[in-house]
Design a protein around this motif. Structure first.
Motif, PDB file in Angstrom:
ATOM      1  N   ALA A  95      -7.539   7.572 -27.131  1.00  7.52           N
ATOM      2  CA  ALA A  95      -8.318   6.191 -26.458  1.00  7.52           C
ATOM      3  C   ALA A  95      -7.629   5.464 -26.118  1.00  7.52           C
ATOM      4  CB  ALA A  95      -8.788   5.166 -28.032  1.00  7.52           C
ATOM      5  N   GLU A  98      -7.426   6.673 -21.655  1.00  9.63           N
ATOM      6  CA  GLU A  98      -8.890   6.279 -21.847  1.00  9.63           C
ATOM      7  C   GLU A  98      -8.636   4.571 -21.063  1.00  9.63           C
ATOM      8  OE1 GLU A  98     -11.261   8.428 -20.105  1.00  9.63           O
ATOM      9  OE2 GLU A  98      -9.640  10.106 -21.095  1.00  9.63           O
ATOM     10  N   LYS A 100      -9.580   2.330 -23.669  1.00  9.31           N
ATOM     11  CA  LYS A 100     -10.513   1.887 -24.718  1.00  9.31           C
ATOM     12  C   LYS A 100      -9.664   0.934 -26.395  1.00  9.31           C
ATOM     13  CE  LYS A 100     -13.473   4.382 -22.507  1.00  9.31           C
ATOM     14  NZ  LYS A 100     -14.857   3.360 -22.007  1.00  9.31           N
ATOM     15  N   THR A 101     -10.371   0.808 -27.102  1.00  4.36           N
ATOM     16  CA  THR A 101      -9.574  -0.004 -27.883  1.00  4.36           C
ATOM     17  C   THR A 101     -10.161   0.855 -28.999  1.00  4.36           C
ATOM     18  OG1 THR A 101      -9.865  -2.212 -27.707  1.00  4.36           O
ATOM     19  CG2 THR A 101      -9.464  -1.502 -29.625  1.00  4.36           C
ATOM     20  N   LEU A 139     -15.043   3.545 -30.676  1.00 10.88           N
ATOM     21  CA  LEU A 139     -14.099   3.238 -29.621  1.00 10.88           C
ATOM     22  C   LEU A 139     -15.055   1.709 -28.782  1.00 10.88           C
ATOM     23  CD1 LEU A 139     -14.428   6.595 -27.248  1.00 10.88           C
ATOM     24  CD2 LEU A 139     -11.569   5.387 -28.116  1.00 10.88           C
ATOM     25  N   ASP A 140     -14.133   0.462 -28.478  1.00  8.56           N
ATOM     26  CA  ASP A 140     -14.366  -0.471 -28.564  1.00  8.56           C
ATOM     27  C   ASP A 140     -15.959  -0.472 -29.111  1.00  8.56           C
ATOM     28  OD1 ASP A 140     -12.846  -0.491 -26.382  1.00  8.56           O
ATOM     29  OD2 ASP A 140     -13.977  -0.353 -25.215  1.00  8.56           O
TER      30      ASP A 140
END
Length: 265
Positions: A95, A98, A100-101, A139-140
C-alpha cells in the motif's frame, strides 16, 4: 533528465515521458476521464518528436493508465492498484509503495476448531484448534478487502492480546522466528456473502476477487492459511514472467522457475 546508474547514459525519452505522465495520473493531477494533451502539445512540452510520445502513450495504454485509441483521443483510465505476484511483501508495504495509506479493522481474533479443509492444508489433525483472525484491510480509509486467516496454534498464540489494528502481524511473527517466507496463491471469483457485504459496504452477491493463500516458514512448515476477498474495482494481481532458457524458448516452451509471492499480512 534520468541517467542510467551503470552506464551514465540518458534513459530513452519515451521512458521519461511515460514516467512523468504516469506520475501525474497516480498523484491525481490528471483524474479518471480527463482528456490528455494532444500529441503536438506533449511534443512541445518534452521537446521531442511524435515517436517517443506515441511509444510512451502505448505503454500507458497497455498498463491501463489511459484508454482510447484508433482515432479516439486518449483519456485517463480508472487506475486500480496492481499487486505483483513476483515479490513477497506485506499488504502495508504494498500500500505504501502505491502511495496509499493502509489501515486495518479487526473483526475477531479467537481460538477455534479448524474446518476440515483448513486442518488438512495446515497439516493438523482433524478437529485441531487454530487461531483465526478476521479483519478488513483499508486503503486511504476505504475498505477494499476482508481477510480470514487461520494460524497453527503455536504461531497463532503469538498474536493473542496484540493490538492488531496497529501492530504488524508479519513483524510480530518474524520477531519470534516464524517469518513467512513463501506462499502458494489461488485466485478466483466469488459472490459476496452477508459478512463480506457488511464489512466492505457492498451488497451481498456482488462479485469479489478471492485470493486463497497457504504460507510457509523458512523450514517449509505450513503455518497460515488465509482467504482474502477484494472489491474488484480496487485491486488487481499482476504476474510478470519470462523464459530463462533460450533453447526452451525456441521450442515454444517456458523454462520452469519458482516464483515467490507476497503475503497480505
Amino acid at each position: 533528465m534520468a541517467l542510467s546508474a551503470s552506464t551514465g547514459r540518458r534513459s530513452p525519452v519515451s521512458h521519461r515521458v511515460r514516467a512523468e505522465l504516469r506520475s501525474r495520473i497516480e498523484r491525481g493531477v490528471w483524474t479518471a476521464g480527463m482528456a490528455l494533451p494532444s500529441e503536438a502539445a506533449l511534443c512541445r512540452e518534452f521537446g521531442t518528436s511524435r515517436g517517443p510520445i506515441r511509444r510512451a502513450l502505448a505503454a500507458l495504454r497497455a498498463d491501463g493508465f489511459i484508454v482510447g485509441g484508433r482515432g479516439k483521443p486518449p483519456v485517463v483510465g480508472k487506475v486500480v492498484p496492481a499487486q505483483s505476484l513476483a515479490t513477497f511483501r506485506s499488504f502495508t508495504d504494498w500500500a505504501k509503495a502505491e502511495g496509499k495509506t493502509p489501515g486495518t479493522r479487526v473483526l475477531s481474533l479467537e481460538r477455534r476448531h479448524a474446518a476440515s479443509a483448513t486442518a488438512g492444508l495446515l497439516e493438523l489433525d482433524e478437529g485441531a484448534y487454530v487461531v483465526e483472525l478476521i479483519r478488513v484491510r483499508l486503503l486511504d480509509e476505504v475498505p477494499i478487502m476482508i481477510e480470514r486467516a487461520s494460524f497453527v496454534p503455536e504461531v497463532g498464540r503469538l498474536l493473542l492480546g496484540l493490538d492488531l489494528e496497529h501492530a504488524s502481524v508479519s513483524a510480530e511473527l518474524a520477531r519470534h522466528g516464524c517469518a513467512l517466507t513463501r506462499a502458494r496463491h489461488t485466485i478466483d471469483a466469488v459472490a459476496a456473502n452477508p459478512l463480506d457485504g457488511e464489512a466492505l459496504g457492498i451488497h451481498s452477491g456482488v462479485p469479489l476477487l478471492r485470493e486463497r493463500r497457504l504460507s510457509r516458514d523458512s523450514a517449509g512448515r505450513a503455518i497460515e492459511y488465509a482467504e482474502a476477498r477484494y472489491r474488484s474495482e480496487f485491486a488487481t494481481f499482476r504476474v510478470d514472467n519470462s523464459t530463462a532458457d533460450p533453447v526452451a524458448a525456441d521450442r515454444g516452451t517456458t523454462a520452469a522457475s519458482p516464483i515467490e509471492v507476497r503475503s497480505l499480512i
